[in-house]
Design an enzyme around this catalytic site. Structure first.
Site, PDB file in Angstrom:
ATOM      1  N   ASP A  94      15.600   2.359  12.336  1.00 35.98           N
ATOM      2  CA  ASP A  94      16.356   3.631  12.964  1.00 35.98           C
ATOM      3  C   ASP A  94      15.336   5.000  13.017  1.00 35.98           C
ATOM      4  O   ASP A  94      15.380   5.559  12.139  1.00 35.98           O
ATOM      5  CB  ASP A  94      17.484   4.183  12.168  1.00 35.98           C
ATOM      6  CG  ASP A  94      18.475   5.170  12.764  1.00 35.98           C
ATOM      7  OD1 ASP A  94      17.788   5.780  13.975  1.00 35.98           O
ATOM      8  OD2 ASP A  94      19.593   5.627  12.255  1.00 35.98           O
ATOM      9  N   CYS A 102      -6.843   0.521  -8.200  1.00 32.93           N
ATOM     10  CA  CYS A 102      -5.694   0.954  -7.492  1.00 32.93           C
ATOM     11  C   CYS A 102      -5.263   2.465  -7.623  1.00 32.93           C
ATOM     12  O   CYS A 102      -4.899   2.629  -6.634  1.00 32.93           O
ATOM     13  CB  CYS A 102      -4.511   0.263  -8.120  1.00 32.93           C
ATOM     14  SG  CYS A 102      -3.977   0.439  -9.885  1.00 32.93           S
ATOM     15  N   HIS A 131      -0.062  -1.301 -11.947  1.00 32.16           N
ATOM     16  CA  HIS A 131      -0.351  -1.075 -10.829  1.00 32.16           C
ATOM     17  C   HIS A 131       0.054   0.423 -10.174  1.00 32.16           C
ATOM     18  O   HIS A 131       0.888   0.778 -10.761  1.00 32.16           O
ATOM     19  CB  HIS A 131       0.199  -2.128  -9.717  1.00 32.16           C
ATOM     20  CG  HIS A 131      -0.561  -2.229  -8.636  1.00 32.16           C
ATOM     21  ND1 HIS A 131      -1.723  -2.238  -8.279  1.00 32.16           N
ATOM     22  CD2 HIS A 131       0.106  -2.015  -7.181  1.00 32.16           C
ATOM     23  CE1 HIS A 131      -2.042  -2.271  -6.915  1.00 32.16           C
ATOM     24  NE2 HIS A 131      -1.029  -2.168  -6.061  1.00 32.16           N
TER      25      HIS A 131
END
Length: 244
Positions: free
Chosen positions: A195, A139, A183
């Site tokens: 927005d 990761c 992780h």
């Protein structure tokens, strides 16, 4: 990553910790005094801390703006990384959100997750070896690659390290976070989906599915014994704290 909470959450650590963990958008509450460094790492001011809690921060300064650190990239890597990033984001135009999603998608689908990555050849930058040669890793490689590629496009980004909360005990109604759930993921500063005129850091996890991070809610014999053990530890801690 991306965890949300609507109420106070209690955390019990099996061992005393030097770090406090809580999702972004929350604050530590209770009697535990803590400090935060510029990178957001939380430390208790006392030793032997095993219990703490977190709760929603109610918007207390969480919409932070990017810094120069979130844009920094070694010049020696810029040309190759920018060329690859432009290739992967072709068709996304100038939409930073679409570009970030394209980068994460390519990493998740075109690369392989492994903990047994071959060693990087001497003199080769590990990031370039990951992106252009071996195309496999854990990761931290995926998150680092995403951050570097996003920055090469001018998108502020940062790497985040912590734990994924994926294991839930079906007997005790609590979540279990183990060392194997450690992780790394990323955040990119992109326009908000609700927005587009405003931007904020958003979570992007470019790592393919890892076997240790699969969601589970167990009512197995193992989960039952974990529940018994957790209950005994809580009872023991309570007796030590209140011997009377």
């Amino acid at each position: 990553p991306g965890a949300t909470t609507s109420a106070r959450t209690e955390v019990d650590s099996v061992e005393a910790t030097q770090w406090l963990f809580a999702p972004r958008g929350t604050r530590i509450v209770g009697d535990t005094d803590w400090t935060a460094d510029p990178l957001g790492a939380l430390r208790p001011t006392a030793r032997g801390v095993k219990q703490w809690a977190f709760a929603p921060s109610a918007g207390e300064g969480e919409a932070d703006a990017p810094t120069d650190f979130d844009r920094r990239l070694p010049l020696a890597l810029l040309e190759k990384l920018r060329a690859l990033a432009l290739q992967w984001t072709a068709g996304a135009g100038d939409d930073a959100r679409a570009q970030a999603r394209a980068l994460a998608r390519h990493l998740r689908t075109d690369f392989t997750y492994t903990l047994d990555r071959p060693p990087t050849p001497r003199g080769q930058p590990p990031l370039l070896d990951f992106l252009f040669v071996h195309r496999e890793g854990h990761c931290e490689f995926f998150a680092s690659a995403f951050v570097a590629l996003a920055r090469a496009l001018g998108i502020p980004a940062r790497l985040v390290a912590g734990y994924r909360v994926v294991e839930h005990n079906g007997f005790g109604g609590y979540a279990v976070v183990r060392a194997k759930h450690a992780h790394a993921w990323a955040e990119a500063y992109v326009p908000l989906a609700s927005d587009p005129a405003r931007s904020a850091f958003e979570v992007f996890d470019p790592t393919p599915a890892a076997p240790t991070l699969v969601e589970s809610s167990d009512r197995t014999a193992w989960a039952f014994f974990d529940y018994l053990w957790t209950s005994l530890v809580e009872w023991y801690d309570a007796v030590v704290a209140n011997p009377e």
